[in-house]
Design a protein around this motif. Structure first.
Motif, PDB file in Angstrom:
ATOM      1  N   UNK A   1      19.047 -20.166 -33.454  1.00 20.36           N
ATOM      2  CA  UNK A   1      19.735 -20.635 -34.667  1.00 20.36           C
ATOM      3  C   UNK A   1      21.003 -21.362 -34.228  1.00 20.36           C
ATOM      4  N   UNK A   2      21.312 -22.510 -34.826  1.00 19.54           N
ATOM      5  CA  UNK A   2      22.554 -23.214 -34.463  1.00 19.54           C
ATOM      6  C   UNK A   2      23.751 -22.267 -34.546  1.00 19.54           C
ATOM      7  N   UNK A   3      24.581 -22.315 -33.527  1.00 16.67           N
ATOM      8  CA  UNK A   3      25.702 -21.369 -33.468  1.00 16.67           C
ATOM      9  C   UNK A   3      26.957 -22.074 -32.989  1.00 16.67           C
ATOM     10  N   UNK A   4      28.079 -21.435 -33.244  1.00 17.11           N
ATOM     11  CA  UNK A   4      29.377 -21.987 -32.855  1.00 17.11           C
ATOM     12  C   UNK A   4      29.823 -21.363 -31.535  1.00 17.11           C
ATOM     13  N   UNK A   5      29.101 -21.692 -30.463  1.00 17.99           N
ATOM     14  CA  UNK A   5      29.470 -21.215 -29.129  1.00 17.99           C
ATOM     15  C   UNK A   5      29.555 -19.697 -29.053  1.00 17.99           C
ATOM     16  N   UNK A   6      28.571 -19.024 -29.651  1.00 12.22           N
ATOM     17  CA  UNK A   6      28.547 -17.565 -29.627  1.00 12.22           C
ATOM     18  C   UNK A   6      28.269 -17.057 -28.216  1.00 12.22           C
ATOM     19  N   UNK A   7      28.753 -15.862 -27.891  1.00 11.82           N
ATOM     20  CA  UNK A   7      28.454 -15.281 -26.581  1.00 11.82           C
ATOM     21  C   UNK A   7      27.046 -14.682 -26.569  1.00 11.82           C
ATOM     22  N   UNK A   8      26.558 -14.365 -25.382  1.00 10.53           N
ATOM     23  CA  UNK A   8      25.265 -13.701 -25.249  1.00 10.53           C
ATOM     24  C   UNK A   8      25.487 -12.200 -25.428  1.00 10.53           C
ATOM     25  N   UNK A   9      24.873 -11.653 -26.467  1.00 15.23           N
ATOM     26  CA  UNK A   9      25.009 -10.227 -26.799  1.00 15.23           C
ATOM     27  C   UNK A   9      23.603  -9.655 -26.907  1.00 15.23           C
ATOM     28  N   UNK A  10      23.323  -8.593 -26.149  1.00 15.31           N
ATOM     29  CA  UNK A  10      21.975  -8.048 -26.076  1.00 15.31           C
ATOM     30  C   UNK A  10      21.980  -6.549 -26.378  1.00 15.31           C
ATOM     31  N   UNK A  11      20.785  -5.965 -26.329  1.00 13.41           N
ATOM     32  CA  UNK A  11      20.625  -4.512 -26.437  1.00 13.41           C
ATOM     33  C   UNK A  11      20.017  -3.999 -25.140  1.00 13.41           C
ATOM     34  N   UNK A  12      20.412  -2.802 -24.744  1.00 14.32           N
ATOM     35  CA  UNK A  12      19.839  -2.141 -23.574  1.00 14.32           C
ATOM     36  C   UNK A  12      19.531  -0.694 -23.947  1.00 14.32           C
ATOM     37  N   UNK A  13      18.792  -0.014 -23.085  1.00 12.80           N
ATOM     38  CA  UNK A  13      18.510   1.407 -23.290  1.00 12.80           C
ATOM     39  C   UNK A  13      19.175   2.196 -22.172  1.00 12.80           C
ATOM     40  N   UNK A  14      19.988   3.170 -22.548  1.00 11.54           N
ATOM     41  CA  UNK A  14      20.626   4.034 -21.561  1.00 11.54           C
ATOM     42  C   UNK A  14      20.887   5.397 -22.178  1.00 11.54           C
ATOM     43  N   UNK A  15      20.860   6.409 -21.363  1.00 16.72           N
ATOM     44  CA  UNK A  15      21.091   7.793 -21.818  1.00 16.72           C
ATOM     45  C   UNK A  15      20.179   8.156 -22.986  1.00 16.72           C
ATOM     46  N   UNK A  16      18.955   7.627 -22.973  1.00 19.26           N
ATOM     47  CA  UNK A  16      17.980   7.977 -24.006  1.00 19.26           C
ATOM     48  C   UNK A  16      18.184   7.304 -25.343  1.00 19.26           C
ATOM     49  N   UNK A  17      19.072   6.312 -25.409  1.00 19.77           N
ATOM     50  CA  UNK A  17      19.340   5.638 -26.676  1.00 19.77           C
ATOM     51  C   UNK A  17      19.391   4.130 -26.479  1.00 19.77           C
ATOM     52  N   UNK A  18      19.021   3.405 -27.521  1.00 18.45           N
ATOM     53  CA  UNK A  18      19.137   1.956 -27.500  1.00 18.45           C
ATOM     54  C   UNK A  18      20.544   1.585 -27.930  1.00 18.45           C
ATOM     55  N   UNK A  19      21.237   0.877 -27.089  1.00 17.86           N
ATOM     56  CA  UNK A  19      22.618   0.507 -27.354  1.00 17.86           C
ATOM     57  C   UNK A  19      22.663  -0.985 -27.695  1.00 17.86           C
ATOM     58  N   UNK A  20      23.137  -1.283 -28.897  1.00 18.31           N
ATOM     59  CA  UNK A  20      23.262  -2.657 -29.353  1.00 18.31           C
ATOM     60  C   UNK A  20      24.665  -3.187 -29.030  1.00 18.31           C
ATOM     61  N   UNK A  21      24.854  -4.463 -29.271  1.00 14.05           N
ATOM     62  CA  UNK A  21      26.145  -5.132 -29.070  1.00 14.05           C
ATOM     63  C   UNK A  21      26.694  -4.900 -27.662  1.00 14.05           C
ATOM     64  N   UNK A  22      25.884  -5.309 -26.680  1.00 16.40           N
ATOM     65  CA  UNK A  22      26.297  -5.285 -25.278  1.00 16.40           C
ATOM     66  C   UNK A  22      26.625  -6.718 -24.881  1.00 16.40           C
ATOM     67  N   UNK A  23      27.881  -6.971 -24.582  1.00 12.53           N
ATOM     68  CA  UNK A  23      28.338  -8.315 -24.254  1.00 12.53           C
ATOM     69  C   UNK A  23      28.024  -8.638 -22.795  1.00 12.53           C
ATOM     70  N   UNK A  24      27.391  -9.783 -22.572  1.00 11.67           N
ATOM     71  CA  UNK A  24      27.158 -10.285 -21.214  1.00 11.67           C
ATOM     72  C   UNK A  24      28.330 -11.188 -20.860  1.00 11.67           C
ATOM     73  N   UNK A  25      29.161 -10.742 -19.911  1.00 10.87           N
ATOM     74  CA  UNK A  25      30.421 -11.421 -19.621  1.00 10.87           C
ATOM     75  C   UNK A  25      30.527 -11.758 -18.140  1.00 10.87           C
ATOM     76  N   UNK A  26      30.249 -13.011 -17.798  1.00  8.52           N
ATOM     77  CA  UNK A  26      30.335 -13.440 -16.406  1.00  8.52           C
ATOM     78  C   UNK A  26      31.766 -13.483 -15.895  1.00  8.52           C
ATOM     79  N   UNK A  27      32.731 -13.393 -16.785  1.00 10.40           N
ATOM     80  CA  UNK A  27      34.128 -13.425 -16.372  1.00 10.40           C
ATOM     81  C   UNK A  27      34.685 -12.067 -16.006  1.00 10.40           C
ATOM     82  N   UNK A  28      33.896 -11.021 -16.181  1.00 14.41           N
ATOM     83  CA  UNK A  28      34.386  -9.670 -15.919  1.00 14.41           C
ATOM     84  C   UNK A  28      33.970  -9.198 -14.535  1.00 14.41           C
TER      85      UNK A  28
END
Length: 201
Positions: free
Chosen positions: A67-94
């Motif tokens: 979807x067209x976006x205004x330079x949004x960051x890449x935000x994904x979901x992962x699974x850890x500690x038995x739960x799906x965790x949303x809003x995980x920021x992928x930050x190459x600057x960190x």
């Protein structure tokens, strides 16, 4: 303007940084950093596993569901500690992988799991961020058809954030992952040499 017009004189009122600190560069002590430097210079320290030597290619097809976006960051979901965790920021600057204290509590993890961390973590404005400790958790990345699980060492910090966790360069490099904001996706290989494509949301 300086004499002769060769430069500018402006007041410098501060500096703007990326997130710095953590385990990038070997650790928080001088001895850890020296061991890391020796390992980097050693041929034996190079990764022998060629499973990550896969072509990670972004094509026009990867843009079809964006979807067209205004330079949004890449935000994904992962699974850890038995739960799906949303809003995980992928930050190459960190320089580190971060789990925020509120997320730590929501995962119902015990404070006894935290190991002490004696270094400092610096935020974007150069301010020191309180580090509660660090822990290692198996974290799974998947796209519905294939997955890859990796042990990730998170620094747990007591700071407010719009995100639950932050994945920095240590994990991206270990995974051989490539995020691309134009395509709003991150691609990484699994151990079988297949490409996992995770869409941002």
């Amino acid at each position: 303007m300086t004499r002769g017009g060769l430069g500018h004189e402006v007041p410098v009122n501060g500096e703007i940084h990326t997130i710095a600190g953590g385990f990038s560069g070997g650790g928080c002590t001088a001895s850890q950093r020296k061991r890391y430097a020796r390992a980097v210079m050693s041929v034996e320290a190079q990764r022998a596993n060629d499973a990550f030597d896969v072509d990670l290619v972004f094509t026009k097809a990867d843009l079809q569901d964006v979807v067209p976006h205004d330079n949004d960051p890449v935000v994904i979901s992962v699974v850890t500690a038995g739960r799906k965790v949303h809003r995980v920021l992928v930050d190459q600057g960190s320089s580190t992988d971060i789990m925020f204290w509120t997320t730590f509590n929501k995962l119902q993890l015990s404070p006894d799991m935290l190991r002490p961390y004696t270094g400092w973590l610096y935020g974007f404005a150069g301010d020191q961020v309180e580090v509660c400790g660090h822990l290692e958790l198996r974290t799974t990345f998947m796209d519905g058809t294939t997955s890859h699980t990796e042990n990730i060492r998170y620094l747990v910090v007591n700071a407010s954030s719009a995100y639950n966790m932050l994945l920095g360069r240590p994990t991206l490099n270990r995974l051989g992952a490539v995020p691309l904001t134009r395509h709003m996706k991150i691609k990484l290989p699994n151990l079988a040499g297949r490409v996992i494509t995770i869409k941002s949301y």
